[in-house]
Design an enzyme around this catalytic site. Structure first.
Site, PDB file in Angstrom:
ATOM      1  N   GLY A  81      -4.039  -4.008   5.904  1.00  0.00           N
ATOM      2  CA  GLY A  81      -3.050  -3.644   6.916  1.00  0.00           C
ATOM      3  C   GLY A  81      -3.436  -2.375   7.651  1.00  0.00           C
ATOM      4  O   GLY A  81      -4.175  -1.533   7.133  1.00  0.00           O
ATOM      5  N   LYS A 128      -3.301   5.009  -2.365  1.00  0.00           N
ATOM      6  CA  LYS A 128      -4.329   5.794  -1.695  1.00  0.00           C
ATOM      7  C   LYS A 128      -4.726   6.956  -2.600  1.00  0.00           C
ATOM      8  O   LYS A 128      -3.868   7.567  -3.265  1.00  0.00           O
ATOM      9  CB  LYS A 128      -3.806   6.330  -0.359  1.00  0.00           C
ATOM     10  CG  LYS A 128      -3.410   5.244   0.633  1.00  0.00           C
ATOM     11  CD  LYS A 128      -4.613   4.551   1.236  1.00  0.00           C
ATOM     12  CE  LYS A 128      -4.223   3.609   2.352  1.00  0.00           C
ATOM     13  NZ  LYS A 128      -5.397   2.988   3.006  1.00  0.00           N
ATOM     14  N   ASP A 152      -7.459   2.814  -3.098  1.00  0.00           N
ATOM     15  CA  ASP A 152      -8.142   2.832  -1.802  1.00  0.00           C
ATOM     16  C   ASP A 152      -8.484   4.279  -1.467  1.00  0.00           C
ATOM     17  O   ASP A 152      -7.598   5.114  -1.303  1.00  0.00           O
ATOM     18  CB  ASP A 152      -7.243   2.226  -0.721  1.00  0.00           C
ATOM     19  CG  ASP A 152      -7.915   2.158   0.639  1.00  0.00           C
ATOM     20  OD1 ASP A 152      -9.121   2.465   0.735  1.00  0.00           O
ATOM     21  OD2 ASP A 152      -7.236   1.778   1.610  1.00  0.00           O
ATOM     22  N   LYS A 196      -9.980  -7.305   8.003  1.00  0.00           N
ATOM     23  CA  LYS A 196      -8.995  -6.900   9.001  1.00  0.00           C
ATOM     24  C   LYS A 196      -9.452  -7.439  10.347  1.00  0.00           C
ATOM     25  O   LYS A 196     -10.546  -7.112  10.815  1.00  0.00           O
ATOM     26  CB  LYS A 196      -8.861  -5.377   9.058  1.00  0.00           C
ATOM     27  CG  LYS A 196      -8.249  -4.767   7.806  1.00  0.00           C
ATOM     28  CD  LYS A 196      -8.228  -3.251   7.894  1.00  0.00           C
ATOM     29  CE  LYS A 196      -7.584  -2.644   6.640  1.00  0.00           C
ATOM     30  NZ  LYS A 196      -7.699  -1.173   6.637  1.00  0.00           N
ATOM     31  N   GLU A 252     -11.329   0.350  -3.509  1.00  0.00           N
ATOM     32  CA  GLU A 252     -11.634   0.015  -2.121  1.00  0.00           C
ATOM     33  C   GLU A 252     -12.301   1.190  -1.403  1.00  0.00           C
ATOM     34  O   GLU A 252     -11.807   2.314  -1.449  1.00  0.00           O
ATOM     35  CB  GLU A 252     -10.338  -0.367  -1.393  1.00  0.00           C
ATOM     36  CG  GLU A 252     -10.563  -0.853   0.026  1.00  0.00           C
ATOM     37  CD  GLU A 252      -9.274  -1.262   0.714  1.00  0.00           C
ATOM     38  OE1 GLU A 252      -9.348  -1.686   1.879  1.00  0.00           O
ATOM     39  OE2 GLU A 252      -8.189  -1.162   0.095  1.00  0.00           O
ATOM     40  N   LYS A 266      -1.276  -1.067  -4.349  1.00  0.00           N
ATOM     41  CA  LYS A 266      -2.457  -0.298  -3.954  1.00  0.00           C
ATOM     42  C   LYS A 266      -2.011   1.131  -3.690  1.00  0.00           C
ATOM     43  O   LYS A 266      -1.034   1.356  -2.977  1.00  0.00           O
ATOM     44  CB  LYS A 266      -3.099  -0.882  -2.693  1.00  0.00           C
ATOM     45  CG  LYS A 266      -4.290  -0.060  -2.201  1.00  0.00           C
ATOM     46  CD  LYS A 266      -5.024  -0.740  -1.047  1.00  0.00           C
ATOM     47  CE  LYS A 266      -4.398  -0.460   0.285  1.00  0.00           C
ATOM     48  NZ  LYS A 266      -5.225  -0.995   1.406  1.00  0.00           N
ATOM     49  N   ASP A 269     -14.195  -2.192   3.062  1.00  0.00           N
ATOM     50  CA  ASP A 269     -13.278  -2.270   4.193  1.00  0.00           C
ATOM     51  C   ASP A 269     -14.001  -1.716   5.419  1.00  0.00           C
ATOM     52  O   ASP A 269     -14.613  -2.447   6.198  1.00  0.00           O
ATOM     53  CB  ASP A 269     -12.010  -1.485   3.864  1.00  0.00           C
ATOM     54  CG  ASP A 269     -11.016  -1.392   5.014  1.00  0.00           C
ATOM     55  OD1 ASP A 269     -11.270  -1.939   6.097  1.00  0.00           O
ATOM     56  OD2 ASP A 269      -9.958  -0.751   4.826  1.00  0.00           O
ATOM     57  N   SER A 303       0.847  -1.192   0.000  1.00  0.00           N
ATOM     58  CA  SER A 303       0.000   0.000   0.000  1.00  0.00           C
ATOM     59  C   SER A 303       0.883   1.243   0.000  1.00  0.00           C
ATOM     60  O   SER A 303       1.771   1.381   0.848  1.00  0.00           O
ATOM     61  CB  SER A 303      -0.901  -0.001   1.244  1.00  0.00           C
ATOM     62  OG  SER A 303      -1.714   1.139   1.289  1.00  0.00           O
TER      63      SER A 303
END
Length: 368
Positions: A290, A163, A188, A262, A213, A161, A238, A135
């Site tokens: 994570g 952000k 994400d 998670k 995400e 991934k 998520d 990430s």
């Protein structure tokens, strides 16, 4: 198995580099470690709550208070047959899943050690190794983002991934697709968008993403149902999934096509495994997200990711990607093929480095 005592520790660990999401910038973690003593073993867990209530309502301080004042009194001196019973003992407390998970995970570790098996095996895991993705936080420039991706691909990670947030989305993906046309890529948003932004999210489909995400609100299940109807790209949920019931609703209503599990967000290994099984029964793949964990939390994620339906690369990475020095021995490493070996030793399969943990500890409380 009698639960005899717990030691709470807050350790402070500085990240190798600051990590930027759509809602917060983190450069140091305040992490609560749980050390649970049973009749026959000592188990370790880690609380993934953040320093501020931006990802979830829980924080480091609320989790400490909940464990000390409410959750521990429900567990003190209890005789249980298995760690899977812990959730039932704590379920009358509403929410506070990260605090619950920190205690429950330590008891799972203790049970596995008492039985002389790996935590992965105790959970029902079948994998000898797991696939690792990475990430990457929001960067100031496209060149900086591309350089970060280049570095992680060279390290062997199987999936990237990034952000995103409004204004840091389409241009970022376009640049990465131009330079890395074959990479497994996902985004994400951490709830940074609203339903009226759907045309922009639709535009992202030009770049053949694995998934988007959590684009909408952290509790907006219905909005994701409507958005998924407009998108061919799978939505991965998520923050919306805190319980098995929410996972069932998301699957039934069509709010997503993938779920990120998670352990801390859902309250521990038992509920995480139930959500895993539910998704598997419905043909929905899952992966392990994570939370900037230190080594103990990372070890629990590895064990969880060994379950059969974790078919997509997760966010479990090498220790050195986040920490100058991790609190476990050996540290987590990633192979050149982007995989992590699942430990076969008793419990989590890593040894907490007590001397380093004590050095990093800023708060400690023994509960009996």
């Amino acid at each position: 198995m009698r639960i005899r005592e717990v030691v709470l520790r807050e350790v402070r660990m500085k990240l190798v580099a600051p990590f930027q999401t759509s809602v917060e910038l983190t450069d140091e973690r305040r992490i609560i470690l749980t050390e649970v003593v049973t009749d026959g073993a000592v188990g370790w867990g880690e609380c993934v709550a953040g320093e501020q209530p931006f990802y979830s309502p829980e924080t480091t301080d609320t989790a400490w208070m909940m464990m000390r004042d409410f959750l521990w009194p429900m567990l003190r001196g209890r005789e249980i047959g298995a760690a899977g019973e812990v959730w039932g003992l704590l379920e009358h407390v509403r929410g506070h899943n990260m605090a619950k998970a920190a205690l429950e995970a330590a008891i799972w570790d203790a049970e596995a050690k008492e039985k002389g098996v790996s935590l992965a095996k105790l959970l029902g895991g079948t994998r000898e190794e797991i696939s690792s993705g990475v990430s990457i936080g929001i960067k100031d420039s496209l060149d900086e983002l591309a350089a970060a991706v280049r570095k992680e691909l060279a390290a062997g990670y199987q999936r990237i991934k990034i952000k995103i947030k409004p204004g840091k989305d389409v241009a970022q993906v376009k640049r990465l697709r131009e330079e890395f046309p074959g990479v497994k890529l996902m985004e994400d948003a951490n709830s940074a968008y609203r339903m009226e932004d759907w045309p922009l999210l639709k535009e992202l489909e030009n770049f053949y993403l694995m998934m988007i995400e959590q684009p909408l609100g952290w509790d907006d299940l219905f909005g994701h149902v409507e958005l998924q109807k407009k998108l061919n790209t799978p939505i991965c949920l998520d923050e919306c999934i805190h319980t098995e019931e929410q996972a069932r609703a998301a699957i039934t209503l069509g709010a997503c096509k993938i779920i990120n599990i998670k352990m801390g967000r859902v309250g521990g290994h038992l509920v995480a495994r139930r959500i895993h099984d539910l998704c598997q029964q419905n043909g929905m793949p899952v992966w392990c997200g994570g939370m900037l964990e230190a080594g103990i939390g990372r070890a629990h994620n590895i064990a969880l990711s060994s379950l059969a339906n974790f078919t997509l690369p997760g966010d479990v990475t090498a220790s050195r990607r986040y920490w100058h020095e991790d609190i476990i021995e050996p540290e987590v490493t990633v192979s050149a093929q982007g995989t992590i070996r699942v430990p076969t030793g008793p419990g989590i399969g890593f040894e907490p480095r007590r001397e380093l943990i004590e050095k990093l500890t800023v708060r400690k409380e023994r509960l009996v």
